[in-house]
Design a protein around this motif. Structure first.
Motif, mmCIF file in Angstrom:
data_model
loop_
_atom_site.group_PDB
_atom_site.id
_atom_site.type_symbol
_atom_site.label_atom_id
_atom_site.label_comp_id
_atom_site.label_asym_id
_atom_site.label_seq_id
_atom_site.Cartn_x
_atom_site.Cartn_y
_atom_site.Cartn_z
ATOM 1 N N ALA A 1 -28.620 58.878 -41.951
ATOM 2 C CA ALA A 1 -30.245 58.622 -41.290
ATOM 3 C C ALA A 1 -29.456 58.966 -39.719
ATOM 4 C CB ALA A 1 -31.240 57.310 -41.383
ATOM 5 N N ARG A 2 -28.624 58.638 -38.673
ATOM 6 C CA ARG A 2 -28.778 58.957 -38.305
ATOM 7 C C ARG A 2 -28.277 59.985 -37.730
ATOM 8 N NH1 ARG A 2 -25.419 53.721 -37.470
ATOM 9 N NH2 ARG A 2 -23.817 54.777 -38.800
ATOM 10 N N LEU A 3 -27.053 61.171 -38.791
ATOM 11 C CA LEU A 3 -27.195 62.772 -38.525
ATOM 12 C C LEU A 3 -28.364 63.335 -38.698
ATOM 13 C CD1 LEU A 3 -24.122 64.489 -38.311
ATOM 14 C CD2 LEU A 3 -24.661 64.606 -40.640
ATOM 15 N N ARG A 4 -29.275 62.478 -39.909
ATOM 16 C CA ARG A 4 -30.557 63.406 -40.011
ATOM 17 C C ARG A 4 -31.245 63.550 -38.377
ATOM 18 N NH1 ARG A 4 -30.251 60.651 -44.700
ATOM 19 N NH2 ARG A 4 -32.394 59.439 -43.941
ATOM 20 N N ARG A 5 -31.496 62.686 -38.317
ATOM 21 C CA ARG A 5 -32.701 62.514 -37.710
ATOM 22 C C ARG A 5 -31.375 63.943 -36.390
ATOM 23 N NH1 ARG A 5 -32.581 57.302 -37.886
ATOM 24 N NH2 ARG A 5 -30.891 56.404 -37.015
ATOM 25 N N ALA A 6 -30.183 63.735 -36.224
ATOM 26 C CA ALA A 6 -30.044 64.940 -35.074
ATOM 27 C C ALA A 6 -29.788 65.671 -35.477
ATOM 28 C CB ALA A 6 -28.301 63.951 -34.700
ATOM 29 N N PHE A 7 -29.773 65.920 -36.965
ATOM 30 C CA PHE A 7 -29.191 67.477 -36.979
ATOM 31 C C PHE A 7 -31.118 67.966 -37.306
ATOM 32 C CE2 PHE A 7 -30.584 70.653 -40.709
ATOM 33 C CZ PHE A 7 -29.889 70.906 -40.756
ATOM 34 N N PHE A 8 -31.936 67.635 -37.921
ATOM 35 C CA PHE A 8 -33.037 67.997 -37.304
ATOM 36 C C PHE A 8 -34.028 68.093 -36.364
ATOM 37 C CE2 PHE A 8 -33.700 66.231 -41.976
ATOM 38 C CZ PHE A 8 -33.544 67.964 -42.566
ATOM 39 N N GLN A 9 -33.252 67.200 -34.720
ATOM 40 C CA GLN A 9 -34.003 67.387 -33.286
ATOM 41 C C GLN A 9 -33.402 68.621 -32.849
ATOM 42 O OE1 GLN A 9 -33.018 63.736 -32.044
ATOM 43 N NE2 GLN A 9 -34.405 63.281 -32.162
#
Length: 186
Positions: A17-25
């Motif tokens: 989830a942390r990487l997903r948030r970073a990716f979509f930012q």
């Protein structure tokens, strides 16, 4: 497109989830961090966030089912809060031996939080002792509990209210050389 880097990024996007948030930012920057070229990063930046989140949720659902198998009584005691607490505990990518690691992460989170009711921490530790004792090479396990976990487990299995007061118990798990597990609470 660098297949192995793309696969690595997608696997992490669906499970972390942390990487997903970073990716979509910052999708292209995150993709380049996985070794992808500008054009490859631009292609992945076009991923539909909702579809990625939906697939990630389906994977989390599977992890929750597996964690419930390891901690069935804890799941019963926590009720609907089980999944939310588990997802919080396993926010990152799956650890090796995911089934055990996810259950252990939840037990750790409950202990760190001083979860309520207080006996839920002991109940999770009690169930995790069985998980640990089932591992190859486990011969002897000793755990101390502040609550009568056997009575708590019995009440949960019977579907009766748990009325537990602190009363120390010691659990002993022993695996015999032929593989059979014996356990006792003292």
């Amino acid at each position: 497109m660098a297949l192995s880097q793309t696969q690595a990024l997608l696997a992490r996007l669906f499970t972390d989830a942390r990487l997903r948030r970073a990716f979509f930012q910052a999708p292209q920057e995150t993709a380049r961090g996985f070794g992808l070229s500008d054009s490859e990063a631009a292609a992945l930046a076009a991923l539909d966030r909702r579809e990625v989140e939906d697939f990630a949720r389906s994977l989390l659902g599977k992890r929750a089912l597996d964690a419930r198998k390891a901690l069935p009584l804890t799941a019963k005691a926590l009720g609907p809060a089980f999944d939310a607490l588990l997802f919080e505990a396993i926010e990152g990518p799956p650890a090796p031996e995911r089934h055990r690691a996810d259950a252990a992460a939840l037990a750790t989170l409950l202990a760190e939080r001083g979860a309520s009711p207080a006996w839920i921490v002991d109940l999770a530790r009690y169930e995790m002792a069985f998980v640990a004792a089932a591992r190859p090479g486990a011969l002897l396990l000793l755990r101390r509990f502040s609550f009568p976990v056997d009575e708590i487990a019995g009440a949960l299995l019977a579907g009766t209210p748990v009325e537990a007061r602190p009363r120390a118990r010691t659990g002993l798990w022993l695996r015999a050389p032929w593989g059979r597990l014996h356990w006792r609470l003292l």
